[in-house]
Design a protein around this motif. Structure first.
Motif, PDB file in Angstrom:
ATOM      1  N   ASN A 219     -62.659 -44.526  59.403  1.00  0.00           N
ATOM      2  CA  ASN A 219     -62.044 -43.929  60.591  1.00  0.00           C
ATOM      3  C   ASN A 219     -60.669 -44.513  60.885  1.00  0.00           C
ATOM      4  OD1 ASN A 219     -64.320 -42.348  60.938  1.00  0.00           O
ATOM      5  ND2 ASN A 219     -65.270 -43.746  62.416  1.00  0.00           N
ATOM      6  N   ARG A 220     -60.389 -45.680  60.324  1.00  0.00           N
ATOM      7  CA  ARG A 220     -59.092 -46.327  60.558  1.00  0.00           C
ATOM      8  C   ARG A 220     -58.175 -46.231  59.342  1.00  0.00           C
ATOM      9  NH1 ARG A 220     -59.996 -52.161  63.124  1.00  0.00           N
ATOM     10  NH2 ARG A 220     -57.717 -51.993  63.137  1.00  0.00           N
ATOM     11  N   GLY A 221     -58.498 -45.332  58.422  1.00  0.00           N
ATOM     12  CA  GLY A 221     -57.560 -45.024  57.346  1.00  0.00           C
ATOM     13  C   GLY A 221     -57.950 -45.457  55.957  1.00  0.00           C
ATOM     14  N   MET A 222     -59.024 -46.202  55.785  1.00  0.00           N
ATOM     15  CA  MET A 222     -59.401 -46.620  54.437  1.00  0.00           C
ATOM     16  C   MET A 222     -59.963 -45.434  53.652  1.00  0.00           C
ATOM     17  SD  MET A 222     -62.176 -49.452  53.106  1.00  0.00           S
ATOM     18  CE  MET A 222     -63.525 -48.263  53.186  1.00  0.00           C
ATOM     19  N   VAL A 223     -59.598 -45.347  52.383  1.00  0.00           N
ATOM     20  CA  VAL A 223     -60.081 -44.272  51.523  1.00  0.00           C
ATOM     21  C   VAL A 223     -61.022 -44.854  50.475  1.00  0.00           C
ATOM     22  CG1 VAL A 223     -58.061 -42.817  51.869  1.00  0.00           C
ATOM     23  CG2 VAL A 223     -58.062 -44.498  50.027  1.00  0.00           C
ATOM     24  N   VAL A 224     -61.955 -44.038  50.035  1.00  0.00           N
ATOM     25  CA  VAL A 224     -62.929 -44.430  49.018  1.00  0.00           C
ATOM     26  C   VAL A 224     -62.627 -43.650  47.748  1.00  0.00           C
ATOM     27  CG1 VAL A 224     -65.366 -44.577  48.411  1.00  0.00           C
ATOM     28  CG2 VAL A 224     -64.652 -44.904  50.791  1.00  0.00           C
ATOM     29  N   ARG A 225     -62.473 -44.361  46.638  1.00  0.00           N
ATOM     30  CA  ARG A 225     -62.128 -43.730  45.372  1.00  0.00           C
ATOM     31  C   ARG A 225     -62.989 -44.305  44.248  1.00  0.00           C
ATOM     32  NH1 ARG A 225     -60.198 -40.836  48.454  1.00  0.00           N
ATOM     33  NH2 ARG A 225     -58.056 -40.040  48.601  1.00  0.00           N
ATOM     34  N   LEU A 226     -63.136 -43.504  43.194  1.00  0.00           N
ATOM     35  CA  LEU A 226     -63.843 -43.952  41.996  1.00  0.00           C
ATOM     36  C   LEU A 226     -62.921 -44.865  41.195  1.00  0.00           C
ATOM     37  CD1 LEU A 226     -66.491 -43.534  40.317  1.00  0.00           C
ATOM     38  CD2 LEU A 226     -65.233 -41.786  39.044  1.00  0.00           C
ATOM     39  N   ASP A 227     -63.447 -46.016  40.755  1.00  0.00           N
ATOM     40  CA  ASP A 227     -62.598 -46.942  40.007  1.00  0.00           C
ATOM     41  C   ASP A 227     -62.239 -46.347  38.653  1.00  0.00           C
ATOM     42  OD1 ASP A 227     -64.359 -48.184  37.737  1.00  0.00           O
ATOM     43  OD2 ASP A 227     -65.639 -48.197  39.503  1.00  0.00           O
ATOM     44  N   ILE A 228     -61.156 -46.848  38.068  1.00  0.00           N
ATOM     45  CA  ILE A 228     -60.567 -46.236  36.888  1.00  0.00           C
ATOM     46  C   ILE A 228     -61.511 -46.256  35.694  1.00  0.00           C
ATOM     47  CG2 ILE A 228     -59.468 -48.400  36.218  1.00  0.00           C
ATOM     48  CD1 ILE A 228     -58.121 -44.802  35.715  1.00  0.00           C
ATOM     49  N   PHE A 229     -62.314 -47.310  35.570  1.00  0.00           N
ATOM     50  CA  PHE A 229     -63.229 -47.387  34.426  1.00  0.00           C
ATOM     51  C   PHE A 229     -64.237 -46.248  34.463  1.00  0.00           C
ATOM     52  CE2 PHE A 229     -67.343 -48.745  32.735  1.00  0.00           C
ATOM     53  CZ  PHE A 229     -67.000 -49.034  31.429  1.00  0.00           C
ATOM     54  N   HIS A 230     -64.870 -46.062  35.606  1.00  0.00           N
ATOM     55  CA  HIS A 230     -65.864 -45.003  35.710  1.00  0.00           C
ATOM     56  C   HIS A 230     -65.196 -43.624  35.766  1.00  0.00           C
ATOM     57  CE1 HIS A 230     -68.252 -48.518  36.959  1.00  0.00           C
ATOM     58  NE2 HIS A 230     -69.277 -47.843  36.484  1.00  0.00           N
ATOM     59  N   TRP A 231     -63.953 -43.572  36.243  1.00  0.00           N
ATOM     60  CA  TRP A 231     -63.236 -42.295  36.247  1.00  0.00           C
ATOM     61  C   TRP A 231     -62.997 -41.819  34.817  1.00  0.00           C
ATOM     62  CZ3 TRP A 231     -58.490 -40.433  34.533  1.00  0.00           C
ATOM     63  CH2 TRP A 231     -58.097 -39.197  35.065  1.00  0.00           C
ATOM     64  N   ILE A 232     -62.545 -42.732  33.960  1.00  0.00           N
ATOM     65  CA  ILE A 232     -62.331 -42.372  32.558  1.00  0.00           C
ATOM     66  C   ILE A 232     -63.656 -42.037  31.885  1.00  0.00           C
ATOM     67  CG2 ILE A 232     -61.557 -43.269  30.334  1.00  0.00           C
ATOM     68  CD1 ILE A 232     -59.468 -44.897  31.807  1.00  0.00           C
ATOM     69  N   HIS A 233     -64.683 -42.810  32.219  1.00  0.00           N
ATOM     70  CA  HIS A 233     -65.985 -42.603  31.597  1.00  0.00           C
ATOM     71  C   HIS A 233     -66.567 -41.239  31.954  1.00  0.00           C
ATOM     72  CE1 HIS A 233     -69.776 -43.740  29.791  1.00  0.00           C
ATOM     73  NE2 HIS A 233     -70.416 -43.430  30.903  1.00  0.00           N
ATOM     74  N   ARG A 234     -66.280 -40.757  33.151  1.00  0.00           N
ATOM     75  CA  ARG A 234     -66.863 -39.497  33.618  1.00  0.00           C
ATOM     76  C   ARG A 234     -65.880 -38.334  33.606  1.00  0.00           C
ATOM     77  NH1 ARG A 234     -70.111 -41.875  38.892  1.00  0.00           N
ATOM     78  NH2 ARG A 234     -70.948 -43.714  37.850  1.00  0.00           N
ATOM     79  N   PHE A 235     -64.685 -38.572  33.126  1.00  0.00           N
ATOM     80  CA  PHE A 235     -63.676 -37.514  33.177  1.00  0.00           C
ATOM     81  C   PHE A 235     -64.095 -36.295  32.373  1.00  0.00           C
ATOM     82  CE2 PHE A 235     -59.558 -35.904  33.979  1.00  0.00           C
ATOM     83  CZ  PHE A 235     -59.141 -35.246  32.840  1.00  0.00           C
ATOM     84  N   ASP A 236     -64.645 -36.546  31.194  1.00  0.00           N
ATOM     85  CA  ASP A 236     -65.045 -35.434  30.340  1.00  0.00           C
ATOM     86  C   ASP A 236     -66.136 -34.599  31.002  1.00  0.00           C
ATOM     87  OD1 ASP A 236     -64.976 -34.085  27.672  1.00  0.00           O
ATOM     88  OD2 ASP A 236     -67.058 -34.755  27.660  1.00  0.00           O
ATOM     89  N   ALA A 237     -67.105 -35.282  31.624  1.00  0.00           N
ATOM     90  CA  ALA A 237     -68.185 -34.551  32.290  1.00  0.00           C
ATOM     91  C   ALA A 237     -67.674 -33.795  33.505  1.00  0.00           C
ATOM     92  CB  ALA A 237     -69.288 -35.517  32.704  1.00  0.00           C
ATOM     93  N   ALA A 238     -66.651 -34.347  34.157  1.00  0.00           N
ATOM     94  CA  ALA A 238     -66.142 -33.716  35.378  1.00  0.00           C
ATOM     95  C   ALA A 238     -65.483 -32.374  35.097  1.00  0.00           C
ATOM     96  CB  ALA A 238     -65.151 -34.647  36.067  1.00  0.00           C
ATOM     97  N   ILE A 239     -64.877 -32.211  33.925  1.00  0.00           N
ATOM     98  CA  ILE A 239     -64.180 -30.951  33.656  1.00  0.00           C
ATOM     99  C   ILE A 239     -65.037 -29.980  32.849  1.00  0.00           C
ATOM    100  CG2 ILE A 239     -61.950 -32.101  33.713  1.00  0.00           C
ATOM    101  CD1 ILE A 239     -61.911 -32.021  30.672  1.00  0.00           C
ATOM    102  N   ARG A 240     -66.251 -30.387  32.489  1.00  0.00           N
ATOM    103  CA  ARG A 240     -67.082 -29.511  31.665  1.00  0.00           C
ATOM    104  C   ARG A 240     -68.285 -28.950  32.406  1.00  0.00           C
ATOM    105  NH1 ARG A 240     -68.269 -32.810  26.303  1.00  0.00           N
ATOM    106  NH2 ARG A 240     -69.732 -31.091  26.065  1.00  0.00           N
ATOM    107  N   THR A 241     -68.547 -29.407  33.592  1.00  0.00           N
ATOM    108  CA  THR A 241     -69.689 -28.879  34.335  1.00  0.00           C
ATOM    109  C   THR A 241     -69.229 -28.371  35.691  1.00  0.00           C
ATOM    110  OG1 THR A 241     -71.789 -29.462  35.373  1.00  0.00           O
ATOM    111  CG2 THR A 241     -70.208 -31.237  35.106  1.00  0.00           C
ATOM    112  N   ASP A 242     -69.669 -27.172  36.047  1.00  0.00           N
ATOM    113  CA  ASP A 242     -69.265 -26.593  37.325  1.00  0.00           C
ATOM    114  C   ASP A 242     -70.116 -27.088  38.486  1.00  0.00           C
ATOM    115  OD1 ASP A 242     -70.867 -23.354  36.677  1.00  0.00           O
ATOM    116  OD2 ASP A 242     -71.618 -25.419  36.642  1.00  0.00           O
TER     117      ASP A 242
END
Length: 265
Positions: A219-242
């Protein structure tokens, strides 16, 4: 006996020992270093036992050598017919459980220092991660009492807080999250800018479980993001499944990039 923290210090100590006579070298039987990761107390006990046995043999040999020098035939000591005592038998070492108990008692005196170090650690970029590897190393009464080790680290890889839980759920993690939020507030620390996680950062609608745990910071501005390691690990799955919540936005973004105007050199 001396503890060395670097390979350079170890090399320097070995050079000094090499300049001494064999009798004097025997008085320094071991050079301890900080590289003891992975050693169980049984291994440590066996190493200590081996060092003590070797030390005993060296001292016995030195004692016998000195007696032969002093009690030479025709000398004053030989003429007085003085009877020297035999070397004492080696002393039995404490058992491995006793060494472990002594180590734990010594570490108990440092608990407050460890606690103060952790409680005085803050950060503006945090990362929360969970693993089972640490829990598998628990032994004794603590073995099998937990399933997950969840920690929050800052941008300097320093542990801000951690917790052992029997399951990875918002109910079990809520006390840790509320505690770290309160610690930041009491210390007048600014709200972290971003929190990286290994899962639970994407949502189709409404707040995610992680955002709910850190609602006061979100509520005071902090954002939650996926760390780069898991982002790279899941990138392929993210663009191949709807079924992924970000699939539509990602597909439109890729389409815009691919269908954009081309330039020729």
């Amino acid at each position: 006996m001396r503890a060395l923290q670097s390979d350079g210090g170890l090399h320097e100590m070995l050079l000094i020992l090499a300049q001494l006579s064999e009798a004097l070298q025997a008085m320094f039987p071991s050079v301890l270093t900080s590289k003891t990761e992975g050693n169980t107390m049984i291994k440590v006990w066996r190493q200590i036992q081996e060092n003590h046995h070797e030390e005993y043999l060296h001292r016995k040999d030195l004692y016998t050598t000195l007696l032969m020098t002093v009690a030479e035939p025709g000398g004053i000591v030989s003429a007085l017919r003085h009877r020297f005592q035999a070397p004492p038998p080696p002393r039995e070492l404490p058992s491995a459980p006793l060494l472990r108990h002594a180590f734990l008692l010594a570490e108990a005196n440092n608990v407050q220092d460890y606690r103060n170090q952790i409680l005085s650690t803050f950060g503006t970029v945090l990362k929360m991660d969970s693993t089972k590897k640490v829990v598998k190393k628990l032994s004794g009464e603590g073995h099998g009492s937990a399933q997950w080790f969840t920690s929050i680290a800052n941008e300097f890889s320093q542990i801000v807080t951690f917790v052992l839980t029997c399951e990875e759920s918002t109910v079990k993690l809520a006390p840790m999250c509320s505690g770290v939020i309160q610690r930041f507030r009491l210390a007048n620390q600014p709200v972290p800018k971003i929190l990286y996680v290994d899962h639970g950062c994407c949502r189709a609608q409404g707040p995610t479980a992680v955002e709910t745990l850190f609602e006061a910071w979100v509520n005071r501005g902090m954002v939650v993001r996926l760390d780069i390691f898991h982002w790279i690990h899941r990138f392929d799955a993210a663009i191949r499944t709807d079924s992924h919540s970000k699939y539509a936005a990602l597909s439109l973004r890729w389409l815009a990039l691919l269908s954009g105007p081309s330039t020729t050199g």
